[in-house]
Design a protein around this motif. Structure first.
Motif, mmCIF file in Angstrom:
data_model
loop_
_atom_site.group_PDB
_atom_site.id
_atom_site.type_symbol
_atom_site.label_atom_id
_atom_site.label_comp_id
_atom_site.label_asym_id
_atom_site.label_seq_id
_atom_site.Cartn_x
_atom_site.Cartn_y
_atom_site.Cartn_z
ATOM 1 N N ALA A 37 0.951 -1.175 0.022
ATOM 2 C CA ALA A 37 0.002 -0.038 0.012
ATOM 3 C C ALA A 37 0.796 1.285 -0.182
ATOM 4 O O ALA A 37 1.802 1.488 0.546
ATOM 5 N N SER A 38 0.339 2.269 -0.579
ATOM 6 C CA SER A 38 0.848 3.521 -0.526
ATOM 7 C C SER A 38 0.145 4.346 0.114
ATOM 8 O O SER A 38 -0.310 5.445 -0.396
ATOM 9 N N TRP A 39 -0.367 4.364 1.207
ATOM 10 C CA TRP A 39 -1.016 5.265 2.115
ATOM 11 C C TRP A 39 -0.145 6.546 2.269
ATOM 12 O O TRP A 39 1.068 6.717 2.390
ATOM 13 N N PRO A 40 -0.934 7.665 2.449
ATOM 14 C CA PRO A 40 -0.331 8.919 2.514
ATOM 15 C C PRO A 40 0.469 9.244 3.775
ATOM 16 O O PRO A 40 1.526 9.898 4.100
ATOM 17 N N TYR A 41 0.162 8.272 4.737
ATOM 18 C CA TYR A 41 0.778 8.555 6.150
ATOM 19 C C TYR A 41 0.372 7.268 7.000
ATOM 20 O O TYR A 41 -0.632 6.670 6.914
ATOM 21 N N PRO A 42 1.040 6.960 8.012
ATOM 22 C CA PRO A 42 0.718 5.928 9.002
ATOM 23 C C PRO A 42 -0.413 6.520 9.831
ATOM 24 O O PRO A 42 -0.570 7.646 10.183
ATOM 25 N N TYR A 43 -1.248 5.614 10.146
ATOM 26 C CA TYR A 43 -2.431 5.796 10.909
ATOM 27 C C TYR A 43 -3.098 4.632 11.635
ATOM 28 O O TYR A 43 -2.483 3.619 11.594
ATOM 29 N N VAL A 44 -3.731 4.947 12.709
ATOM 30 C CA VAL A 44 -4.666 4.029 13.329
ATOM 31 C C VAL A 44 -6.096 4.634 13.227
ATOM 32 O O VAL A 44 -6.400 5.604 13.431
ATOM 33 N N LYS A 45 -7.061 3.689 13.064
ATOM 34 C CA LYS A 45 -8.506 3.848 13.021
ATOM 35 C C LYS A 45 -9.157 3.410 13.793
ATOM 36 O O LYS A 45 -9.076 2.074 14.132
ATOM 37 N N SER A 94 -4.847 -0.460 11.940
ATOM 38 C CA SER A 94 -3.853 0.419 11.543
ATOM 39 C C SER A 94 -2.840 -0.124 10.580
ATOM 40 O O SER A 94 -2.909 -1.375 10.159
ATOM 41 N N ASN A 95 -2.382 0.851 9.727
ATOM 42 C CA ASN A 95 -1.340 0.488 8.645
ATOM 43 C C ASN A 95 0.108 0.602 9.197
ATOM 44 O O ASN A 95 0.961 0.219 8.413
ATOM 45 N N TYR A 96 0.256 0.874 10.577
ATOM 46 C CA TYR A 96 1.614 1.228 11.262
ATOM 47 C C TYR A 96 1.640 0.223 12.465
ATOM 48 O O TYR A 96 2.916 -0.367 12.717
ATOM 49 N N LEU A 97 0.792 0.297 13.115
ATOM 50 C CA LEU A 97 1.019 -0.322 14.556
ATOM 51 C C LEU A 97 0.669 -1.775 14.335
ATOM 52 O O LEU A 97 -0.126 -2.087 13.642
ATOM 53 N N LYS A 98 1.288 -2.561 15.449
ATOM 54 C CA LYS A 98 1.204 -3.964 15.270
ATOM 55 C C LYS A 98 -0.201 -4.410 15.979
ATOM 56 O O LYS A 98 -0.580 -3.667 16.871
ATOM 57 N N LYS A 99 -0.629 -5.617 15.730
ATOM 58 C CA LYS A 99 -1.956 -6.066 16.331
ATOM 59 C C LYS A 99 -1.556 -6.203 17.741
ATOM 60 O O LYS A 99 -0.244 -6.573 18.299
ATOM 61 N N GLY A 100 -2.401 -5.669 18.573
ATOM 62 C CA GLY A 100 -2.513 -5.818 20.131
ATOM 63 C C GLY A 100 -1.758 -4.772 20.691
ATOM 64 O O GLY A 100 -1.855 -4.479 21.894
ATOM 65 N N THR A 101 -1.433 -3.586 19.837
ATOM 66 C CA THR A 101 -0.889 -2.002 20.306
ATOM 67 C C THR A 101 -2.188 -1.650 21.172
ATOM 68 O O THR A 101 -3.145 -1.509 20.492
ATOM 69 N N LYS A 102 -1.839 -1.168 22.353
ATOM 70 C CA LYS A 102 -2.895 -0.611 23.068
ATOM 71 C C LYS A 102 -3.057 0.819 22.934
ATOM 72 O O LYS A 102 -1.963 1.592 22.866
#
Length: 141
Positions: A37-45, A94-102
């Motif tokens: 993916a070429s997302w414009p920035y790292p995010y968490v939704k 998220s496209n940046y944070l690992k699964k399980g990040t609080k």
């Protein structure tokens, strides 16, 4: 002479057709690094709210542990490819944070503007809701 001309023409034709061949992967081939993916920035939704994550170490805003409020949840899924968004049923992704990040609220801060995530044990980083980030003007006056 004609034989040489015919041979050269044949070689050039073969080269032309081989360079124009369709080298696109088929629908059934696995995703490759070129398809990342070429997302414009790292995010968490979180549900339908998108929080941008700053990755430049000079701009990262840390949040003191005593300013961390209640836990909102954890990252349920990490997207590696843009198509993953369409099939996901998770509410915190998220496209940046690992699964399980609080993820946490920040005390005395509106969670519709900022939240925090635990980068490592006891280290919390602020994430900013996308609409709260000032847009850079492309036209200078």
């Amino acid at each position: 002479m004609r034989r040489v001309l015919l041979t050269v023409t044949l070689i050039l034709t073969v080269l032309l057709f081989s360079s124009c061949a369709n080298n696109s992967p088929s629908i059934n081939t696995p995703k490759t690094t070129n398809e990342i993916a070429s997302w414009p920035y790292p995010y968490v939704k979180v549900e339908n709210r998108l929080y941008v994550i700053e990755t430049d170490e000079n701009k990262v805003e840390l949040v003191e542990k005593e300013n961390i409020g209640e836990q909102i949840g954890t990252v349920e899924e990490k997207y590696d490819f843009e198509g993953d968004e369409q099939t996901s049923q998770a509410t915190i992704v998220s496209n940046y944070l690992k699964k399980g990040t609080k993820l946490f609220v920040i005390k005395d801060v509106d969670p519709s503007v900022h939240i925090a995530f635990e980068k490592s044990e006891g280290v919390f980083v602020k994430a900013t809701e996308e609409s709260a980030i000032p847009k850079e003007s492309s036209a200078k006056e």
